[in-house]
Design a protein around this motif. Sequence first.
Motif, PDB file in Angstrom:
ATOM      1  N   ASP A  20     -92.183  62.173 -40.363  1.00  0.00           N
ATOM      2  CA  ASP A  20     -93.035  63.187 -40.942  1.00  0.00           C
ATOM      3  C   ASP A  20     -94.081  62.176 -41.691  1.00  0.00           C
ATOM      4  OD1 ASP A  20     -92.257  64.926 -39.486  1.00  0.00           O
ATOM      5  OD2 ASP A  20     -91.656  66.310 -40.851  1.00  0.00           O
ATOM      6  N   SER A  21     -93.423  61.242 -42.448  1.00  0.00           N
ATOM      7  CA  SER A  21     -94.096  60.430 -43.388  1.00  0.00           C
ATOM      8  C   SER A  21     -94.701  59.049 -43.161  1.00  0.00           C
ATOM      9  CB  SER A  21     -93.168  60.230 -44.577  1.00  0.00           C
ATOM     10  OG  SER A  21     -92.497  61.323 -45.111  1.00  0.00           O
ATOM     11  N   ILE A  22     -94.350  58.683 -41.950  1.00  0.00           N
ATOM     12  CA  ILE A  22     -94.888  57.287 -41.571  1.00  0.00           C
ATOM     13  C   ILE A  22     -96.303  57.358 -41.225  1.00  0.00           C
ATOM     14  CG2 ILE A  22     -92.722  56.405 -40.664  1.00  0.00           C
ATOM     15  CD1 ILE A  22     -93.469  57.046 -37.783  1.00  0.00           C
ATOM     16  N   CYS A  23     -97.187  56.314 -41.332  1.00  0.00           N
ATOM     17  CA  CYS A  23     -98.569  56.017 -41.085  1.00  0.00           C
ATOM     18  C   CYS A  23     -98.997  56.406 -39.757  1.00  0.00           C
ATOM     19  CB  CYS A  23     -98.976  54.877 -41.674  1.00  0.00           C
ATOM     20  SG  CYS A  23     -98.515  53.504 -40.822  1.00  0.00           S
ATOM     21  N   GLU A  24    -100.107  56.613 -39.422  1.00  0.00           N
ATOM     22  CA  GLU A  24    -100.801  56.710 -38.177  1.00  0.00           C
ATOM     23  C   GLU A  24    -100.403  55.344 -37.441  1.00  0.00           C
ATOM     24  OE1 GLU A  24    -101.959  59.214 -36.666  1.00  0.00           O
ATOM     25  OE2 GLU A  24    -101.519  60.315 -38.493  1.00  0.00           O
ATOM     26  N   GLY A  25    -100.497  54.434 -37.684  1.00  0.00           N
ATOM     27  CA  GLY A  25    -100.145  53.180 -36.856  1.00  0.00           C
ATOM     28  C   GLY A  25     -98.788  53.157 -36.304  1.00  0.00           C
ATOM     29  N   CYS A  26     -97.966  53.454 -37.324  1.00  0.00           N
ATOM     30  CA  CYS A  26     -96.469  53.661 -37.024  1.00  0.00           C
ATOM     31  C   CYS A  26     -96.184  54.875 -35.942  1.00  0.00           C
ATOM     32  CB  CYS A  26     -95.635  53.871 -38.191  1.00  0.00           C
ATOM     33  SG  CYS A  26     -95.648  52.354 -39.226  1.00  0.00           S
ATOM     34  N   LYS A  27     -96.871  55.988 -36.372  1.00  0.00           N
ATOM     35  CA  LYS A  27     -96.728  57.248 -35.302  1.00  0.00           C
ATOM     36  C   LYS A  27     -97.008  56.541 -34.074  1.00  0.00           C
ATOM     37  CE  LYS A  27     -96.730  60.962 -38.363  1.00  0.00           C
ATOM     38  NZ  LYS A  27     -97.655  61.795 -39.156  1.00  0.00           N
ATOM     39  N   THR A  28     -98.319  56.197 -33.660  1.00  0.00           N
ATOM     40  CA  THR A  28     -98.903  55.859 -32.479  1.00  0.00           C
ATOM     41  C   THR A  28     -97.998  54.737 -31.892  1.00  0.00           C
ATOM     42  OG1 THR A  28    -101.040  55.602 -33.567  1.00  0.00           O
ATOM     43  CG2 THR A  28    -100.864  54.843 -31.389  1.00  0.00           C
ATOM     44  N   CYS A  85     -93.463  51.089 -41.944  1.00  0.00           N
ATOM     45  CA  CYS A  85     -93.813  49.636 -42.102  1.00  0.00           C
ATOM     46  C   CYS A  85     -94.026  49.439 -43.498  1.00  0.00           C
ATOM     47  CB  CYS A  85     -95.159  49.500 -41.331  1.00  0.00           C
ATOM     48  SG  CYS A  85     -96.534  50.424 -42.056  1.00  0.00           S
ATOM     49  N   LYS A  86     -94.361  48.174 -43.987  1.00  0.00           N
ATOM     50  CA  LYS A  86     -94.536  47.555 -45.371  1.00  0.00           C
ATOM     51  C   LYS A  86     -95.581  48.738 -46.068  1.00  0.00           C
ATOM     52  CE  LYS A  86     -92.898  43.331 -46.171  1.00  0.00           C
ATOM     53  NZ  LYS A  86     -93.065  42.074 -45.053  1.00  0.00           N
ATOM     54  N   GLU A  87     -96.586  49.434 -45.421  1.00  0.00           N
ATOM     55  CA  GLU A  87     -97.570  50.257 -46.105  1.00  0.00           C
ATOM     56  C   GLU A  87     -96.942  51.707 -46.181  1.00  0.00           C
ATOM     57  OE1 GLU A  87     -99.527  47.752 -43.789  1.00  0.00           O
ATOM     58  OE2 GLU A  87     -99.231  47.224 -46.049  1.00  0.00           O
ATOM     59  N   CYS A  88     -96.169  52.066 -45.221  1.00  0.00           N
ATOM     60  CA  CYS A  88     -95.973  53.705 -45.522  1.00  0.00           C
ATOM     61  C   CYS A  88     -94.499  53.994 -46.083  1.00  0.00           C
ATOM     62  CB  CYS A  88     -96.245  54.376 -44.235  1.00  0.00           C
ATOM     63  SG  CYS A  88     -95.326  53.764 -42.861  1.00  0.00           S
ATOM     64  N   ARG A  89     -93.764  52.804 -45.816  1.00  0.00           N
ATOM     65  CA  ARG A  89     -92.287  53.006 -46.048  1.00  0.00           C
ATOM     66  C   ARG A  89     -92.192  53.242 -47.649  1.00  0.00           C
ATOM     67  NH1 ARG A  89     -88.000  50.202 -42.917  1.00  0.00           N
ATOM     68  NH2 ARG A  89     -88.281  48.263 -44.475  1.00  0.00           N
ATOM     69  N   PRO A  90     -92.851  52.575 -48.331  1.00  0.00           N
ATOM     70  CA  PRO A  90     -92.722  52.444 -49.892  1.00  0.00           C
ATOM     71  C   PRO A  90     -92.969  53.768 -50.367  1.00  0.00           C
ATOM     72  CG  PRO A  90     -93.724  50.407 -49.351  1.00  0.00           C
ATOM     73  CD  PRO A  90     -93.481  51.253 -48.314  1.00  0.00           C
ATOM     74  N   LEU A  91     -94.258  54.326 -49.766  1.00  0.00           N
ATOM     75  CA  LEU A  91     -94.517  55.706 -50.143  1.00  0.00           C
ATOM     76  C   LEU A  91     -93.513  57.016 -49.738  1.00  0.00           C
ATOM     77  CD1 LEU A  91     -98.335  55.713 -48.575  1.00  0.00           C
ATOM     78  CD2 LEU A  91     -97.481  55.395 -51.094  1.00  0.00           C
ATOM     79  N   TYR A  92     -92.985  56.688 -48.579  1.00  0.00           N
ATOM     80  CA  TYR A  92     -91.498  57.455 -48.302  1.00  0.00           C
ATOM     81  C   TYR A  92     -90.358  57.340 -49.502  1.00  0.00           C
ATOM     82  CZ  TYR A  92     -87.691  59.650 -46.435  1.00  0.00           C
ATOM     83  OH  TYR A  92     -86.587  60.493 -45.995  1.00  0.00           O
ATOM     84  N   LYS A  93     -90.264  56.273 -49.656  1.00  0.00           N
ATOM     85  CA  LYS A  93     -89.222  55.688 -50.785  1.00  0.00           C
ATOM     86  C   LYS A  93     -89.369  56.420 -51.889  1.00  0.00           C
ATOM     87  CE  LYS A  93     -87.741  51.450 -52.811  1.00  0.00           C
ATOM     88  NZ  LYS A  93     -87.891  49.960 -52.789  1.00  0.00           N
ATOM     89  N   GLU A  94     -90.807  56.392 -52.374  1.00  0.00           N
ATOM     90  CA  GLU A  94     -91.071  57.395 -53.666  1.00  0.00           C
ATOM     91  C   GLU A  94     -90.661  58.678 -53.551  1.00  0.00           C
ATOM     92  OE1 GLU A  94     -95.092  56.902 -55.725  1.00  0.00           O
ATOM     93  OE2 GLU A  94     -94.424  54.973 -55.389  1.00  0.00           O
ATOM     94  N   LYS A  95     -91.196  59.283 -52.309  1.00  0.00           N
ATOM     95  CA  LYS A  95     -91.071  60.691 -52.044  1.00  0.00           C
ATOM     96  C   LYS A  95     -89.472  60.974 -52.089  1.00  0.00           C
ATOM     97  CE  LYS A  95     -94.299  62.109 -48.410  1.00  0.00           C
ATOM     98  NZ  LYS A  95     -94.164  62.557 -47.053  1.00  0.00           N
ATOM     99  N   LEU A  96     -88.638  60.215 -51.633  1.00  0.00           N
ATOM    100  CA  LEU A  96     -87.416  60.313 -51.349  1.00  0.00           C
ATOM    101  C   LEU A  96     -86.653  60.272 -52.724  1.00  0.00           C
ATOM    102  CD1 LEU A  96     -85.075  61.164 -49.301  1.00  0.00           C
ATOM    103  CD2 LEU A  96     -84.802  58.490 -49.062  1.00  0.00           C
ATOM    104  N   ILE A  97     -86.979  59.111 -53.723  1.00  0.00           N
ATOM    105  CA  ILE A  97     -86.396  59.057 -54.834  1.00  0.00           C
ATOM    106  C   ILE A  97     -86.841  60.244 -55.698  1.00  0.00           C
ATOM    107  CG2 ILE A  97     -86.601  57.766 -57.098  1.00  0.00           C
ATOM    108  CD1 ILE A  97     -86.838  55.147 -55.545  1.00  0.00           C
ATOM    109  N   ASN A  98     -87.818  60.748 -55.815  1.00  0.00           N
ATOM    110  CA  ASN A  98     -88.254  61.911 -56.324  1.00  0.00           C
ATOM    111  C   ASN A  98     -87.563  63.214 -56.130  1.00  0.00           C
ATOM    112  OD1 ASN A  98     -90.298  61.434 -58.313  1.00  0.00           O
ATOM    113  ND2 ASN A  98     -91.797  61.464 -56.819  1.00  0.00           N
TER     114      ASN A  98
END
Length: 428
Positions: free
Chosen positions: A224-232, A167-180
């Motif tokens: 593996d990187s999505i937040c709890e809300g998205c996982k549920t 979602c809007k919360e967890c995808r930006p974090l993943y995006k950063e991970k992926l860019i790295n």
Amino acid sequence: MINSIRGFNDILPPETYIWQHIEKEAREIFETYGFSEIRVPLVERTGLFSRSIGETTDIVEKEMYTFLDKGGESITLRPEGTAPVVRAYIEHKLYASDPVAKLYYLGPMFRYERPQKGRFRQFYQIGAEAFGIDDPMIDAETLEMLVSLFQRLKLEGVTLNINSLGCKECRPLYKEKLINFLKDKKPSLCQDCQRRFEINPLRALDCKSKTCIELTSLAPSLLDSICEGCKTHFEKVKEHLSLYKIDFHLNPRMVRGLDYYVRTTFEITAEGLGSQNAVAAGGRYDGLVKDIGGPDVPGFGFAIGMERLVMLVKGQRQEAEGMGQGLVFMAMLGEKAEKAAIPLMKTLRSNGIRLERDYGSKSIRSQMRRADKLGAKIVLILGDDELASHSITVKDMESGEQEKVPFEKVEEKIRALLTERQKVMSKQ
Ligand code: ATP
Ligand code: MG
């Protein structure tokens, strides 16, 4: 001779019968799930699409039919149906009394793409959108509706691929991970992936280029990187798909080409379509209604590619009856018969019987040839003999049997023959 424009097709009979068949089944099934039809314009303001679909998507970057109209406004032939339906949902405040609205649409879409098998510049979609429901059960149920349609159409070899995009919360974090992860590999990525690297690096995950596939093979997993809300949410979607007994394939690399998707996304692929093998796709788009200027109402939807679906149905259905289905042909010998047949033809047609005839007072032989060519199931023959006895010869073209029937009994006889044939057909 002026030809049609490249990528714009005529759809001719008998193929139009397959289109009608699919459309009818889709309408029937969608209605049983509580969806109602919406019709939106083919043309919208350009900003509607660039804002919702995303500036770095294939559609907005290169595929839009955008024109300046005579008033100088930039308008676009709709490349997809979700944005216009969302616009209508907001504009008519369909959320006012109840945010839940289930809508479906069918019609042409336009994308400036290279025409090839299964890919055209004007193509048709059947789509559905469910607004106002957060519950993952609607994701599963809408997928089940789509799968039931494909089952009703007797499709074989179809695979449902699902993924969660976060979602809007967890995808930006993943995006950063992926860019790295990809940073030092960037120069080796394909041109497209390099260009959209900063804004939309996720596209590299489902890029078709061989080097991109290799370079991303060890990338951190989105699931593996999505937040709890998205996982549920995703777990519940999967659970409900299983309750509906729907097989699915988990594809953590599937990233849809439209920016508005969050959480559940999916694609249905089918064998026998060649390299354009996706027949339907969609997902959740919480946030889109708000982005377009409406209230914060979630959404889930999909679109089916009609041309690809027609290809599958054509390849897989046995009873491809086409134009001849239930057709009755009226053969008349002489002007007197032609006149005497008029009230009967009028009655049969107004009672829903498909009736065709020939024109220009041709010989009986030539009329029979035409009946055959049209695939008529029954031929009615009206000549001097029949006129004298106020009757009609009814010929079953399949068995070759014929019988003289009084005028008043003709319709009954036709119906009996047609249902008999249908019974035989459904047994096969
Ligand atoms: P593709 O991967 O084939 O380019 P897409 O991701 O662009 O598809 P969507 O925007 O999700 O497709 O549209 C849903 C469906 O519409 C597709 O799965 C496909 O069946 C159909 N479709 C999309 N573009 C075209 C086209 N140019 N011609 C015919 N059908 C199309
Ligand atoms: Mg595309």
